[in-house]
Design an enzyme around this catalytic site. Sequence first.
Site, PDB file in Angstrom:
ATOM      1  N   LEU A  17       0.835  -1.215   0.000  1.00 56.14           N
ATOM      2  CA  LEU A  17       0.000   0.000   0.000  1.00 56.14           C
ATOM      3  C   LEU A  17       0.864   1.258   0.000  1.00 56.14           C
ATOM      4  O   LEU A  17       0.868   2.032   0.960  1.00 56.14           O
ATOM      5  CB  LEU A  17      -0.998   0.007   1.168  1.00 56.14           C
ATOM      6  N   THR A 113       6.557  -4.650 -18.867  1.00 59.13           N
ATOM      7  CA  THR A 113       6.068  -3.571 -19.734  1.00 59.13           C
ATOM      8  C   THR A 113       6.765  -3.588 -21.093  1.00 59.13           C
ATOM      9  O   THR A 113       7.901  -4.059 -21.210  1.00 59.13           O
ATOM     10  CB  THR A 113       6.322  -2.217 -19.025  1.00 59.13           C
ATOM     11  N   ASP A 114       6.093  -2.996 -22.092  1.00 61.80           N
ATOM     12  CA  ASP A 114       6.742  -2.836 -23.404  1.00 61.80           C
ATOM     13  C   ASP A 114       7.843  -1.777 -23.357  1.00 61.80           C
ATOM     14  O   ASP A 114       8.664  -1.689 -24.269  1.00 61.80           O
ATOM     15  CB  ASP A 114       5.709  -2.481 -24.489  1.00 61.80           C
ATOM     16  N   GLU A 115       7.859  -0.976 -22.273  1.00 60.77           N
ATOM     17  CA  GLU A 115       8.852   0.106 -22.217  1.00 60.77           C
ATOM     18  C   GLU A 115      10.283  -0.424 -22.114  1.00 60.77           C
ATOM     19  O   GLU A 115      11.233   0.314 -22.353  1.00 60.77           O
ATOM     20  CB  GLU A 115       8.529   1.058 -21.061  1.00 60.77           C
ATOM     21  N   TYR A 139      12.552   3.933 -14.759  1.00 63.88           N
ATOM     22  CA  TYR A 139      11.469   2.950 -14.598  1.00 63.88           C
ATOM     23  C   TYR A 139      11.688   1.759 -15.522  1.00 63.88           C
ATOM     24  O   TYR A 139      11.730   0.605 -15.087  1.00 63.88           O
ATOM     25  CB  TYR A 139      10.099   3.588 -14.888  1.00 63.88           C
ATOM     26  N   LYS A 143      12.527  -2.237 -14.738  1.00 61.69           N
ATOM     27  CA  LYS A 143      11.690  -3.356 -15.167  1.00 61.69           C
ATOM     28  C   LYS A 143      12.505  -4.318 -16.045  1.00 61.69           C
ATOM     29  O   LYS A 143      12.350  -5.534 -15.953  1.00 61.69           O
ATOM     30  CB  LYS A 143      10.453  -2.862 -15.927  1.00 61.69           C
ATOM     31  N   ASN A 169      -1.891   0.673 -20.160  1.00 59.76           N
ATOM     32  CA  ASN A 169      -3.229   0.266 -19.700  1.00 59.76           C
ATOM     33  C   ASN A 169      -4.117   1.469 -19.442  1.00 59.76           C
ATOM     34  O   ASN A 169      -3.650   2.510 -19.003  1.00 59.76           O
ATOM     35  CB  ASN A 169      -3.111  -0.472 -18.360  1.00 59.76           C
ATOM     36  N   LEU A 179      -2.123   9.277 -17.361  1.00 63.40           N
ATOM     37  CA  LEU A 179      -2.654  10.269 -18.308  1.00 63.40           C
ATOM     38  C   LEU A 179      -4.186  10.336 -18.369  1.00 63.40           C
ATOM     39  O   LEU A 179      -4.763  11.425 -18.312  1.00 63.40           O
ATOM     40  CB  LEU A 179      -2.087  10.006 -19.709  1.00 63.40           C
ATOM     41  N   PRO A 194      -1.835  19.052 -18.581  1.00 63.87           N
ATOM     42  CA  PRO A 194      -0.480  19.133 -19.134  1.00 63.87           C
ATOM     43  C   PRO A 194      -0.253  18.118 -20.260  1.00 63.87           C
ATOM     44  O   PRO A 194      -0.617  16.954 -20.132  1.00 63.87           O
ATOM     45  CB  PRO A 194       0.418  18.802 -17.924  1.00 63.87           C
TER      46      PRO A 194
HETATM   47  N1  LIG Z   1      -0.134   0.631 -15.930  1.00 63.51           N
HETATM   48  C1  LIG Z   1       0.350   0.241 -17.108  1.00 63.51           C
HETATM   49  O1  LIG Z   1       0.072   0.855 -18.143  1.00 63.51           O
HETATM   50  C2  LIG Z   1       1.240  -0.972 -17.190  1.00 63.51           C
HETATM   51  C3  LIG Z   1       1.589  -1.470 -18.455  1.00 63.51           C
HETATM   52  C4  LIG Z   1       2.408  -2.601 -18.548  1.00 63.51           C
HETATM   53  C5  LIG Z   1       2.861  -3.211 -17.395  1.00 63.51           C
HETATM   54  N2  LIG Z   1       2.526  -2.696 -16.178  1.00 63.51           N
HETATM   55  C6  LIG Z   1       3.047  -3.373 -14.978  1.00 63.51           C
HETATM   56  O2  LIG Z   1       1.936  -3.829 -14.240  1.00 63.51           O
HETATM   57  C7  LIG Z   1       2.227  -3.770 -12.851  1.00 63.51           C
HETATM   58  C8  LIG Z   1       1.144  -2.966 -12.141  1.00 63.51           C
HETATM   59  O3  LIG Z   1       1.107  -1.660 -12.703  1.00 63.51           O
HETATM   60  P1  LIG Z   1       0.147  -0.531 -12.125  1.00 63.51           P
HETATM   61  O4  LIG Z   1      -0.019   0.487 -13.189  1.00 63.51           O
HETATM   62  O5  LIG Z   1      -1.046  -1.151 -11.492  1.00 63.51           O
HETATM   63  O6  LIG Z   1       1.096   0.081 -10.982  1.00 63.51           O
HETATM   64  P2  LIG Z   1       0.707   1.051  -9.785  1.00 63.51           P
HETATM   65  O7  LIG Z   1       1.930   1.877  -9.520  1.00 63.51           O
HETATM   66  O8  LIG Z   1      -0.577   1.747 -10.046  1.00 63.51           O
HETATM   67  O9  LIG Z   1       0.462   0.062  -8.565  1.00 63.51           O
HETATM   68  C9  LIG Z   1       1.512  -0.682  -8.026  1.00 63.51           C
HETATM   69  C10 LIG Z   1       1.029  -1.469  -6.830  1.00 63.51           C
HETATM   70  O10 LIG Z   1       2.183  -2.122  -6.267  1.00 63.51           O
HETATM   71  C11 LIG Z   1       2.216  -1.869  -4.874  1.00 63.51           C
HETATM   72  N3  LIG Z   1       3.618  -1.818  -4.436  1.00 63.51           N
HETATM   73  C12 LIG Z   1       4.558  -0.926  -4.809  1.00 63.51           C
HETATM   74  N4  LIG Z   1       5.730  -1.185  -4.203  1.00 63.51           N
HETATM   75  C13 LIG Z   1       5.524  -2.299  -3.446  1.00 63.51           C
HETATM   76  C14 LIG Z   1       6.366  -3.073  -2.594  1.00 63.51           C
HETATM   77  N5  LIG Z   1       7.645  -2.751  -2.396  1.00 63.51           N
HETATM   78  N6  LIG Z   1       5.825  -4.160  -1.986  1.00 63.51           N
HETATM   79  C15 LIG Z   1       4.528  -4.496  -2.168  1.00 63.51           C
HETATM   80  N7  LIG Z   1       3.690  -3.786  -2.949  1.00 63.51           N
HETATM   81  C16 LIG Z   1       4.181  -2.701  -3.591  1.00 63.51           C
HETATM   82  C17 LIG Z   1       1.515  -0.528  -4.692  1.00 63.51           C
HETATM   83  O11 LIG Z   1       1.027  -0.343  -3.366  1.00 63.51           O
HETATM   84  C18 LIG Z   1       0.400  -0.604  -5.737  1.00 63.51           C
HETATM   85  O12 LIG Z   1      -0.739  -1.266  -5.224  1.00 63.51           O
HETATM   86  C19 LIG Z   1       3.620  -3.162 -12.736  1.00 63.51           C
HETATM   87  O13 LIG Z   1       4.540  -4.197 -12.558  1.00 63.51           O
HETATM   88  C20 LIG Z   1       3.833  -2.458 -14.055  1.00 63.51           C
HETATM   89  O14 LIG Z   1       5.200  -2.404 -14.398  1.00 63.51           O
HETATM   90  C21 LIG Z   1       1.712  -1.608 -16.042  1.00 63.51           C
END
Ligand SMILES: NC(=O)c1ccc[n+]([C@@H]2O[C@H](COP(=O)([O-])OP(=O)(O)OC[C@H]3O[C@@H](n4cnc5c(N)ncnc54)[C@H](O)[C@@H]3O)[C@@H](O)[C@H]2O)c1
Length: 314
Positions: A17, A113-115, A139, A143, A169, A179, A194
């Site tokens: 959290l 991620t694709d990044e 970032y 990853k 996503n 965004l 922005p």
């Molecule tokens: N959002 C996107 O567009 C997207 C796209 C591709 C991949 N991803 C990957 O999907 C995953 C989730 O992305 P998201 O957008 O929901 O991220 P987010 O930053 O919105 O949420 C991350 C979650 O991880 C928890 N967290 C962070 N550090 C932690 C730790 N040390 N221990 C335990 N929990 C921890 C946070 O409390 C939060 O609930 C990530 O691994 C991200 O790289 C996201």
Amino acid sequence: MRQLISADRQVVVVDSLTYAGSLANLESVAGASNFCFVQEDICHADAMRRVFAEFGVSQVIHLAAESHVDRSIDNGMPFIQTNVIGTANLLEAARLAWSKSGSTSHRFTHVSTDEVYGDLSEAEPGFTEKSPYRPSSPYSASKAASDHLVTAWGRTHQLPYVITNCSNNYGPFQFPEKLIPLTIARCLEGQSIPVYGNGQQIRDWIHVSDHARGVIMAHEKGLNGESYLLGSRNEQRNLDLVRRICDEMNDLLGRDDLHRLITFVEDRKGHDLRYAIDPTKAEAELGWAPEIDFSSGLRTTIEWYVNRFRGEAS
Ligand SMILES: NC(=O)c1ccc[n+]([C@@H]2O[C@H](COP(=O)([O-])OP(=O)(O)OC[C@H]3O[C@@H](n4cnc5c(N)ncnc54)[C@H](O)[C@@H]3O)[C@@H](O)[C@H]2O)c1
């Protein structure tokens, strides 16, 4: 998590959290008998070992991360801590627990991620599983490092794994720094929206429930040691997307002036021009395909945030 709980899987969510996490996001499943929540940091090795032992964890879908590129530019260290050290801890906890269990039904699915592939010019075809790793931001570098740790634990320790790399996503429950919810919030507040640089950057948007379904299918059907790229073939320029949200918000709120909130700001450092995914392998090998088209997905997403933000304000 919601999809797994509906499919009657036993689910333990581990989340520390951070600012990005919220217990309110778990409300709809809080009473489910096949779900429990543990507030722990994946960087704490002892805590992760305890979770594996206490719940007899046999499968992992690893999503916990620091994920916002802008924050990684301001300070990359929390990204190294959670995405690199945290992933290593989790891999080690899985290795220790599973090497003793004698079961062959284990799997560690790493959500990435694709990044990690850096950016594309407009002329290039989309990323595939064979694209070279070329991360640009702290970032994406963190990853990329976590992807490499997973493949190393797989090769060295025979830890069973798959990796998924997904594009941007959208959908409900995102923290409003991203965004789409940010633009909706600014429209509601009448504050400037922005847009980095000239807004011509291109992202490939996928609905979060299509991503989640792809992750679960890769987890359940993917071949050991493989990566699967998940994307919707839905490339949008940032500026076009922001304008489209303004159009939808004008419509929803009975206004015609929200475009004037768009404000061009100094470009993000190291900003990637374009991401695009070729999801052919996931489609062919997993039988996965995105189901939510962007127009209806965006509309329902906007309505969801408008209701949530108005609920928070009242
Ligand atoms: N959002 C996107 O567009 C997207 C796209 C591709 C991949 N991803 C990957 O999907 C995953 C989730 O992305 P998201 O957008 O929901 O991220 P987010 O930053 O919105 O949420 C991350 C979650 O991880 C928890 N967290 C962070 N550090 C932690 C730790 N040390 N221990 C335990 N929990 C921890 C946070 O409390 C939060 O609930 C990530 O691994 C991200 O790289 C996201």
